[in-house]
Design an enzyme around this catalytic site. Structure first.
Site, PDB file in Angstrom:
ATOM      1  N   HIS A  90      59.907  54.566  -9.806  1.00 48.06           N
ATOM      2  CA  HIS A  90      59.763  53.168 -10.220  1.00 48.06           C
ATOM      3  C   HIS A  90      60.689  52.832 -11.389  1.00 48.06           C
ATOM      4  CE1 HIS A  90      56.578  54.753 -13.039  1.00 48.06           C
ATOM      5  NE2 HIS A  90      57.078  53.821 -13.816  1.00 48.06           N
ATOM      6  N   ASP A 136      56.676  59.500  -6.540  1.00 50.39           N
ATOM      7  CA  ASP A 136      57.275  58.722  -7.628  1.00 50.39           C
ATOM      8  C   ASP A 136      58.289  59.588  -8.370  1.00 50.39           C
ATOM      9  OD1 ASP A 136      57.808  56.694  -9.379  1.00 50.39           O
ATOM     10  OD2 ASP A 136      55.932  56.861 -10.506  1.00 50.39           O
ATOM     11  N   GLN A 222      53.368  52.803 -22.297  1.00 50.63           N
ATOM     12  CA  GLN A 222      54.524  51.975 -21.966  1.00 50.63           C
ATOM     13  C   GLN A 222      55.804  52.547 -22.544  1.00 50.63           C
ATOM     14  OE1 GLN A 222      53.007  48.454 -23.728  1.00 50.63           O
ATOM     15  NE2 GLN A 222      52.665  47.444 -21.766  1.00 50.63           N
ATOM     16  N   GLY A 223      56.821  52.666 -21.699  1.00 48.39           N
ATOM     17  CA  GLY A 223      58.096  53.197 -22.151  1.00 48.39           C
ATOM     18  C   GLY A 223      58.248  54.688 -21.955  1.00 48.39           C
ATOM     19  N   ASP A 224      57.143  55.391 -21.657  1.00 50.55           N
ATOM     20  CA  ASP A 224      57.202  56.837 -21.440  1.00 50.55           C
ATOM     21  C   ASP A 224      57.423  57.184 -19.975  1.00 50.55           C
ATOM     22  OD1 ASP A 224      56.763  57.512 -24.121  1.00 50.55           O
ATOM     23  OD2 ASP A 224      54.599  57.291 -23.880  1.00 50.55           O
ATOM     24  N   SER A 225      57.286  56.204 -19.086  1.00 47.59           N
ATOM     25  CA  SER A 225      57.452  56.444 -17.662  1.00 47.59           C
ATOM     26  C   SER A 225      58.734  57.201 -17.378  1.00 47.59           C
ATOM     27  CB  SER A 225      57.502  55.125 -16.915  1.00 47.59           C
ATOM     28  OG  SER A 225      56.252  54.514 -16.915  1.00 47.59           O
TER      29      SER A 225
END
Length: 274
Positions: A90, A136, A222-225
């Protein structure tokens, strides 16, 4: 409530990125780009390091992050060869490859340390549709060379319930909170497949692994994906999605690297470049 993905920081850019990819955030998240803009509608991903502390690239030189062409960090990634990084699918689908940069060797985003490399090629697992359905995972081949140590890829023996693992990233410090300027890490225990299935109906033990404390408090956000979950220097997971950040009873969900190790390795070879 359906799990939401930890969306990329860039997806926080709202309308601009809404057309690029829907990465779940909010009560659930799927790791992905997160820039200074608002989150994309329908996205559920909110990847960040919560409850951790500053970490050192001297200990984790394979940890890298992704930016857009303006330098805004939106996801994490991990070096898997001198010419490639692995990340979440993603994240790879959030922006055109021509707009993505891989930043390596830069512990503090406010500095000019390390290298910034453009992306020459993107491979996304063909079975990927959205984080809650697995697969993913993506591999980005860079233009140039990554002069830092790559992480080892896990095999099936790496997953033991309760084993302590470390998740790394430059994401938010709390749900909807401030973004980190520096690499952070937090240790979290692996959760049993039955425990993960209880937390998420969509959990698939063949493609996912969970990590977190029953009481919450420590997690990616958020932002660690797309960033790494490691045991030692062995990459066992890639930040994928979760329900909020560090919530009790809602461990983070990661791509199970052992399932995709052969594909990651094959796609990391320079000979694949045309």
């Amino acid at each position: 409530m359906p799990a939401k993905f930890r969306r990329p920081l860039l997806l926080a850019v709202g309308a601009l990125l809404a057309t690029a990819v829907a990465v779940p955030v909010g009560s659930a998240w799927a790791a992905g780009p997160e820039s200074a803009a608002p989150s994309a509608p329908g996205s559920h991903a909110e990847p960040r390091i919560v409850g951790g502390s500053e970490s050192s690239l001297a200990d984790h030189p394979y940890a890298v992050y992704l930016t857009d062409e303006n330098g805004s960090q939106f996801c994490g990634a991990v070096i898997v060869s001198p010419s490639a990084v692995a990340t979440a699918a993603h994240c790879a689908k959030a922006l055109p490859a021509s707009s993505v940069r891989v930043v390596a060797g830069r512990q503090d985003k406010r500095t000019d340390d390390g290298v910034e490399l453009a992306v020459a090629r993107v491979w996304v697992d063909p079975d990927y549709t959205d984080p809650t359905k697995g697969a993913d995972v993506a591999v980005l081949t860079v233009r140039g060379r990554l002069p830092y140590r790559a992480a080892k890829l896990a095999d099936k023996t790496a997953y033991r319930d309760g084993a302590q693992a470390t998740v790394l990233g430059w994401g938010r410090l709390s749900e909807g909170g401030q973004r980190s300027d520096v690499l952070r890490s937090v240790d979290v225990p692996l959760v049993s497949d039955s425990g993960c299935k209880t937390a998420y109906d969509s959990y698939d033990a063949s493609s996912m692994v969970c990590a977190g404390y029953p009481e919450g408090g420590k997690d990616a956000c958020q932002g660690d994906s797309g960033g790494p979950l490691v045991i030692g220097d062995t990459l066992i997971g890639i930040v994928s999605f979760g329900d909020g950040c560090a919530k009790a009873g809602k461990p983070g969900v990661y791509t199970r690297v052992s399932t995709y190790a052969s594909d990651i390795e094959a796609q990391s070879q320079p000979r694949l470049l045309g």
